[in-house]
Design an enzyme around this catalytic site. Structure first.
Site, PDB file in Angstrom:
ATOM      1  N   ASP A  64      53.832  64.834  79.078  1.00  0.00           N
ATOM      2  CA  ASP A  64      55.142  64.858  79.328  1.00  0.00           C
ATOM      3  C   ASP A  64      55.581  63.137  79.080  1.00  0.00           C
ATOM      4  O   ASP A  64      56.621  62.951  78.579  1.00  0.00           O
ATOM      5  CB  ASP A  64      55.464  64.997  80.737  1.00  0.00           C
ATOM      6  CG  ASP A  64      55.324  66.263  80.939  1.00  0.00           C
ATOM      7  OD1 ASP A  64      55.483  67.175  80.161  1.00  0.00           O
ATOM      8  OD2 ASP A  64      55.116  66.781  82.436  1.00  0.00           O
TER       9      ASP A  64
HETATM   10  P1  NAP Z   1      51.241  66.071  82.062  1.00  0.00           P
HETATM   11  O1  NAP Z   1      52.393  66.124  81.299  1.00  0.00           O
HETATM   12  O2  NAP Z   1      50.999  66.791  83.284  1.00  0.00           O
HETATM   13  O3  NAP Z   1      50.088  66.654  80.911  1.00  0.00           O
HETATM   14  C1  NAP Z   1      48.609  66.835  81.023  1.00  0.00           C
HETATM   15  C2  NAP Z   1      47.961  67.203  79.946  1.00  0.00           C
HETATM   16  O4  NAP Z   1      46.290  67.198  80.123  1.00  0.00           O
HETATM   17  C3  NAP Z   1      48.196  68.871  79.677  1.00  0.00           C
HETATM   18  O5  NAP Z   1      48.987  68.910  78.638  1.00  0.00           O
HETATM   19  C4  NAP Z   1      46.825  69.521  79.825  1.00  0.00           C
HETATM   20  O6  NAP Z   1      46.705  70.211  78.405  1.00  0.00           O
HETATM   21  C5  NAP Z   1      46.013  68.219  79.602  1.00  0.00           C
HETATM   22  N1  NAP Z   1      44.648  68.457  80.281  1.00  0.00           N
HETATM   23  C6  NAP Z   1      44.459  68.943  81.360  1.00  0.00           C
HETATM   24  N2  NAP Z   1      43.136  68.983  81.747  1.00  0.00           N
HETATM   25  C7  NAP Z   1      42.405  68.596  80.514  1.00  0.00           C
HETATM   26  C8  NAP Z   1      41.079  68.316  80.239  1.00  0.00           C
HETATM   27  N3  NAP Z   1      40.078  68.627  81.094  1.00  0.00           N
HETATM   28  N4  NAP Z   1      40.664  67.856  79.171  1.00  0.00           N
HETATM   29  C9  NAP Z   1      41.889  67.655  78.249  1.00  0.00           C
HETATM   30  N5  NAP Z   1      43.180  67.648  78.330  1.00  0.00           N
HETATM   31  C10 NAP Z   1      43.544  68.159  79.503  1.00  0.00           C
HETATM   32  O7  NAP Z   1      50.417  64.582  82.258  1.00  0.00           O
HETATM   33  P2  NAP Z   1      50.823  63.382  82.250  1.00  0.00           P
HETATM   34  O8  NAP Z   1      51.561  63.104  80.675  1.00  0.00           O
HETATM   35  O9  NAP Z   1      50.117  62.316  82.645  1.00  0.00           O
HETATM   36  O10 NAP Z   1      52.507  63.357  82.849  1.00  0.00           O
HETATM   37  C11 NAP Z   1      52.453  63.432  83.982  1.00  0.00           C
HETATM   38  C12 NAP Z   1      53.337  64.411  84.806  1.00  0.00           C
HETATM   39  O11 NAP Z   1      53.443  64.479  86.315  1.00  0.00           O
HETATM   40  C13 NAP Z   1      54.964  63.942  84.293  1.00  0.00           C
HETATM   41  O12 NAP Z   1      55.879  65.117  84.104  1.00  0.00           O
HETATM   42  C14 NAP Z   1      55.286  63.150  85.654  1.00  0.00           C
HETATM   43  O13 NAP Z   1      56.848  63.125  85.846  1.00  0.00           O
HETATM   44  C15 NAP Z   1      54.963  64.138  86.907  1.00  0.00           C
HETATM   45  N6  NAP Z   1      54.604  63.364  88.150  1.00  0.00           N
HETATM   46  C16 NAP Z   1      53.861  62.331  88.157  1.00  0.00           C
HETATM   47  C17 NAP Z   1      53.750  61.506  89.336  1.00  0.00           C
HETATM   48  C18 NAP Z   1      52.972  60.320  89.244  1.00  0.00           C
HETATM   49  O14 NAP Z   1      53.136  59.614  90.412  1.00  0.00           O
HETATM   50  N7  NAP Z   1      52.026  60.078  88.673  1.00  0.00           N
HETATM   51  C19 NAP Z   1      54.678  62.178  90.366  1.00  0.00           C
HETATM   52  C20 NAP Z   1      55.563  63.244  90.265  1.00  0.00           C
HETATM   53  C21 NAP Z   1      55.460  63.751  89.110  1.00  0.00           C
HETATM   54  P3  NAP Z   1      45.868  71.354  78.277  1.00  0.00           P
HETATM   55  O15 NAP Z   1      45.973  72.381  79.528  1.00  0.00           O
HETATM   56  O16 NAP Z   1      46.063  71.873  76.951  1.00  0.00           O
HETATM   57  O17 NAP Z   1      44.282  70.782  78.297  1.00  0.00           O
END
Ligand code: NAP
Length: 485
Positions: free
Chosen positions: A408
């Site tokens: 994301d």
């Molecule tokens: P993300 O959008 O959740 O994407 C994570 C990606 O990691 C997934 O597409 C997944 O694809 C891949 N993945 C999972 N396990 C894996 C593995 N073992 N090896 C390789 N790839 C793997 O993560 P992000 O870009 O870090 O974004 C964070 C999200 O969380 C945002 O939407 C944000 O708004 C939300 N959020 C974060 C917080 C915070 O405090 N950090 C708080 C609230 C909300 P596959 O399944 O295809 O592998």
């Protein structure tokens, strides 16, 4: 041991000089603890000083406990020791064995326990007024007490619900129904009316359990419409409520350190939730009432698009020719626990004189500072970690943007697709790099549940596989290449 401690402190407080010394010690340790808490917050706000901040916070907490025990003229220590042992038996395994990816739900549980403690202390204090026989607590004291139990109860059940949703014990999707906000506001309003009546008529004792139940019910209902993706933000908000509840408890017990520590907790939780809302381009109202996550599955596309994939061998060859690489870690790096392999890759690239930086998105992963903690654990130098606003200008000149399990936070739809649930969220401009390499296992979406157009871009290569295995493969290819030269 506890009897000895009780005897020593009792003997000290029996003589008036002893009691004065005891009071003075209580004040000194409390002031010391308050200063430690403030320094801890200051130092924890930067990766380079975060460990020191943590340590100082722990020292402050130890001083606070000692100060409270000295200042409160405790008569019997047995129950305190029992509580201490019980708390350690629950807290230590949670800290040691719960995986990093489960920290948000662990934090929610901590808030639940803290808030429950505040509500229980408030309830006990209310009943003490009556057992003492002079049942006419001052309205100001009652106001603080009612706020303490209101916030404590709703934070207790709300935090349990949040932990349950994050741990998949409860459905993570938002649960909405007609008239939900009206029902929630009515219940909160009824709780506030109960509190108002208790302030001026504390003798109406049946109102107190009603207040407790209404607040606890409101905590449950508050979390129902909130989707899993918004839960970490809500947990920061619940943190703030738990802190405020503790602060109110400080007013009731006349404990200045509790007032200070609770206020610090309340303010920092609120600031954190504001930062998170901004990083996701969401408003508080939107997080609390927006039912984000409902839209997750509705974004479908029939268009047939193709992606290009590469092997670690091919990717390593491209990297070898690069002058600058920006690594973008995300939730997948945390799931795979790939941070140590990332360190190996960093070493291999740096050895070749390639400039390697890490782009840190404020909400990458599942909790604030998630990526900083993991990269610090792997001893990546702090000066290599660059915040989003500082690094976004560098992508256009960068040879390779290596996306490790992030999705994301690099989705260009956030910039232009008004229909996207993440529209307006600031992102890392990885797509502007000459070559993008994205490591993930499948084409599945990330947390927001939407497709990422970055993967279909002409300059993007997919490296499919578990992040730890792929990064390890890249580091090995580079090491083998270096050995052969
Ligand atoms: P993300 O959008 O959740 O994407 C994570 C990606 O990691 C997934 O597409 C997944 O694809 C891949 N993945 C999972 N396990 C894996 C593995 N073992 N090896 C390789 N790839 C793997 O993560 P992000 O870009 O870090 O974004 C964070 C999200 O969380 C945002 O939407 C944000 O708004 C939300 N959020 C974060 C917080 C915070 O405090 N950090 C708080 C609230 C909300 P596959 O399944 O295809 O592998």
């Amino acid at each position: 041991m506890t009897a000895l401690l009780s005897n020593i402190l009792a003997a000290a407080s029996e003589s008036s000089a002893g009691a004065e010394v005891q009071n003075a010690l209580g004040v000194v340790t409390s002031v010391f603890a308050a200063v430690m808490f403030i320094l801890a917050l200051k130092w924890m706000s930067a990766p380079a000083t975060a460990r020191r901040g943590n340590l100082v916070g722990e020292i402050g907490m130890a001083a606070a406990i000692i100060g409270a025990l000295l200042g409160a003229h405790v008569v019997r220590y047995e129950w305190i020791v029992v509580g201490f042992i019980l708390g350690t038996l629950i807290g230590a395994p949670m800290a040691i064995w719960m995986p990093m990816t489960a920290v948000p739900q662990r934090t929610a549980l901590s808030h639940a326990f803290g808030a429950l403690a505040a509500a229980v202390v408030g309830t006990a204090h209310y009943h003490l007024f009556f057992y003492a026989g002079n049942a006419r607590p001052h309205p100001v004291t009652m106001a603080f007490l009612c706020l303490e139990v209101l916030l404590g109860s709703l934070t207790f059940t709300g935090s349990l619900m949040a932990a349950g949703k994050l741990q998949d014990l409860l459905p993570g999707r938002p649960m909405v129904y007609k008239g939900q906000n009206l029902i929630n506001l009515t219940i909160l309003g009824a709780a506030v009316i109960c509190a108002g009546m208790l302030i001026f008529h504390p003798q109406i004792q049946w109102l107190f359990p009603v207040l407790l139940v209404l607040a606890a019910l409101f905590g449950v209902l508050l979390i129902l419409p909130i989707g899993g993706a918004d839960m970490p933000t809500v947990i920061a908000l619940l943190n703030s409520y738990a802190g405020l509840s503790a602060s109110m408890m400080g007013f009731v017990l006349d404990n200045k350190l509790l007032i200070i520590a609770g206020a610090l907790d309340g303010a920092s939780g609120l600031i954190l939730s504001i930062i998170m809302c901004r990083a996701m381009n969401r408003s508080f109202a939107n997080v609390l009432f927006g039912a984000f996550g409902q839209v997750q599955t509705s974004v479908a596309t029939t268009e047939k698009k193709t992606v290009r994939s590469a092997t670690p061998d091919e990717a390593a060859q491209i990297m070898e020719a690069a002058q600058s690489v920006i690594v973008i870690p995300g939730y997948g790096m945390a799931v795979a626990q790939a941070q140590h392999k990332v360190r190996e890759l960093y070493d291999q690239l740096s050895k070749r004189g390639i400039d390697v930086k890490f782009a840190i998105h404020p909400v990458a992963g599942r909790m604030p500072g998630h990526m900083n903690v993991l990269l610090a654990e792997a001893e990546i130098p702090y000066d290599r970690l660059v915040e989003m606003d500082q690094i976004n200008g560098d992508f256009a000149q960068c040879d390779v943007a290596l996306v490790i399990g992030a999705n994301d936070v690099v989705n260009p739809a956030a910039r232009h697709d008004k229909g996207s649930p993440i529209y307006g969220m600031p992102i890392l401009d990885a797509d502007r790099a000459k070559t993008v390499m994205a490591i993930k296992r499948t084409m599945n979406p990330g947390f927001a549940g939407i497709e990422n157009e970055l993967y279909y871009a002409d300059n993007c290569l997919m490296l499919f596989g578990d992040a730890k295995a792929v990064v390890s493969g890249l580091a090995k290819e580079l090491a083998d290449g270096a050995a052969n030269n």
